[in-house]
Design a protein around this motif. Structure first.
Motif, short mmCIF file in Angstrom:
data_model
loop_
_atom_site.label_atom_id
_atom_site.label_comp_id
_atom_site.label_asym_id
_atom_site.label_seq_id
_atom_site.Cartn_x
_atom_site.Cartn_y
_atom_site.Cartn_z
N ASP A 27 15.48 -15.16 -5.64
CA ASP A 27 15.65 -15.85 -6.91
C ASP A 27 14.33 -16.14 -7.61
N HIS A 28 13.24 -15.59 -7.08
CA HIS A 28 11.95 -15.68 -7.74
C HIS A 28 11.46 -14.24 -7.94
N TRP A 29 11.19 -13.90 -9.18
CA TRP A 29 10.86 -12.52 -9.52
C TRP A 29 9.62 -12.45 -10.39
N GLY A 30 8.87 -11.37 -10.20
CA GLY A 30 7.79 -11.07 -11.12
C GLY A 30 8.30 -10.21 -12.26
N GLN A 31 7.40 -9.88 -13.19
CA GLN A 31 7.77 -9.10 -14.35
C GLN A 31 7.70 -7.59 -14.09
N GLY A 32 7.05 -7.21 -13.03
CA GLY A 32 7.00 -5.80 -12.68
C GLY A 32 5.70 -5.13 -13.08
N THR A 33 5.37 -4.07 -12.36
CA THR A 33 4.21 -3.24 -12.68
C THR A 33 4.63 -1.78 -12.56
N GLN A 34 4.25 -0.99 -13.55
CA GLN A 34 4.72 0.40 -13.63
C GLN A 34 3.88 1.31 -12.74
N VAL A 35 4.57 2.14 -11.99
CA VAL A 35 3.93 3.20 -11.20
C VAL A 35 4.47 4.53 -11.68
N THR A 36 3.57 5.43 -12.07
CA THR A 36 3.96 6.75 -12.55
C THR A 36 3.25 7.80 -11.72
N VAL A 37 4.03 8.69 -11.13
CA VAL A 37 3.47 9.74 -10.28
C VAL A 37 3.81 11.09 -10.91
N SER A 38 2.80 11.88 -11.19
CA SER A 38 3.05 13.16 -11.84
C SER A 38 2.56 14.33 -10.98
N GLN A 50 0.85 -1.18 0.00
CA GLN A 50 0.00 0.00 0.00
C GLN A 50 0.89 1.23 0.00
N MET A 51 0.68 2.09 -0.99
CA MET A 51 1.53 3.27 -1.13
C MET A 51 0.66 4.52 -1.03
N ASP A 52 0.94 5.36 -0.06
CA ASP A 52 0.21 6.60 0.15
C ASP A 52 1.15 7.79 0.01
N HIS A 53 0.55 8.96 -0.19
CA HIS A 53 1.33 10.20 -0.31
C HIS A 53 2.45 10.03 -1.34
N LEU A 54 2.08 9.52 -2.48
CA LEU A 54 3.08 9.25 -3.52
C LEU A 54 3.71 10.53 -4.02
N GLU A 55 4.97 10.41 -4.39
CA GLU A 55 5.76 11.53 -4.88
C GLU A 55 6.28 11.19 -6.27
N PRO A 56 6.58 12.19 -7.09
CA PRO A 56 7.15 11.91 -8.42
C PRO A 56 8.38 11.02 -8.36
N GLU A 57 9.14 11.12 -7.27
CA GLU A 57 10.34 10.28 -7.12
C GLU A 57 10.01 8.81 -6.94
N ASP A 58 8.76 8.48 -6.69
CA ASP A 58 8.34 7.09 -6.56
C ASP A 58 8.07 6.44 -7.92
N THR A 59 8.13 7.22 -8.98
CA THR A 59 7.93 6.68 -10.32
C THR A 59 8.98 5.62 -10.62
N ALA A 60 8.53 4.41 -10.94
CA ALA A 60 9.46 3.30 -11.15
C ALA A 60 8.67 2.08 -11.60
N LEU A 61 9.42 1.08 -12.02
CA LEU A 61 8.86 -0.25 -12.26
C LEU A 61 9.02 -1.02 -10.95
N TYR A 62 7.91 -1.50 -10.41
CA TYR A 62 7.91 -2.17 -9.12
C TYR A 62 7.83 -3.67 -9.31
N TYR A 63 8.73 -4.38 -8.62
CA TYR A 63 8.81 -5.83 -8.71
C TYR A 63 8.57 -6.45 -7.33
N CYS A 64 7.95 -7.61 -7.33
CA CYS A 64 7.96 -8.42 -6.12
C CYS A 64 8.92 -9.58 -6.33
N ALA A 65 9.45 -10.08 -5.23
CA ALA A 65 10.40 -11.17 -5.29
C ALA A 65 10.30 -12.00 -4.03
N ALA A 66 10.76 -13.24 -4.14
CA ALA A 66 10.73 -14.17 -3.01
C ALA A 66 12.11 -14.76 -2.80
#
Length: 113
Positions: free
Chosen positions: A102-113, A80-96
Motif C-alpha cells: 500500500d506504499h508505492w513509488g511513481q516508477g522509473t522507466q527502463v528501456t532495453v533496445s 541490480q539488473m544484468d543481461h537485460l532483454e528487450p522484454e524487460d522494457t517497462a515502468l519499474y515501481y518499488c512498493a512496501a
C-alpha cells in the motif's frame, strides 16, 4: 514516500541498477518489492525481500539476472539488473507492504533496445 531512480535506456545485454529511497518513515519492518508494467500488460511483481533480507523472485525470466537487496539503515531498496532483454522494457515501481502493498513509488522507466 518512495522514490525510484536509476532507470534509463540500455542495449540488450547491458545492466542497470535501480534504487528506491524512502523519505517518510522507516520501512525496515516492511516487506518490499519491485514491480514492473509493460505497455498493454498488467503490472507484475518481479521480486520481493523480507525485512531481514530474504529475497524471492516471482518471475522465472528474471531469475539469475536480477538481484534485489535492501539497506535498512539507509532506508533504501535496490534492484541490480544484468543481461537485460528487450522484454524487460517497462515502468519499474518499488512498493512496501505491512500486510499488503500500500506504499508505492511513481516508477522509473527502463528501456532495453
Amino acid at each position: 514516500q518512495l522514490v525510484e531512480s536509476g532507470g534509463g535506456s540500455v542495449q540488450a545485454g547491458g545492466s542497470l541498477g535501480l534504487s528506491c529511497t524512502a523519505s517518510d518513515y522507516p520501512y525496515s519492518p516492511y516487506c518490499m518489492g519491485w514491480f514492473r508494467q509493460s505497455p498493454g500488460k498488467e503490472r507484475e511483481e518481479i521480486a520481493e525481500i523480507k525485512p531481514r533480507g530474504a529475497p524471492r523472485y516471482l518471475v522465472d525470466s528474471v531469475r539469475g539476472r536480477l538481484i534485489i537487496s535492501r539497506d535498512n539503515d539507509k532506508n533504501t531498496l535496490s534492484l541490480q539488473m544484468d543481461h537485460l532483454e528487450p522484454e524487460d522494457t517497462a515502468l519499474y515501481y518499488c512498493a512496501a507492504a505491512a500486510t499488503w502493498y500500500d506504499h508505492w513509488g511513481q516508477g522509473t522507466q527502463v528501456t532495453v533496445s
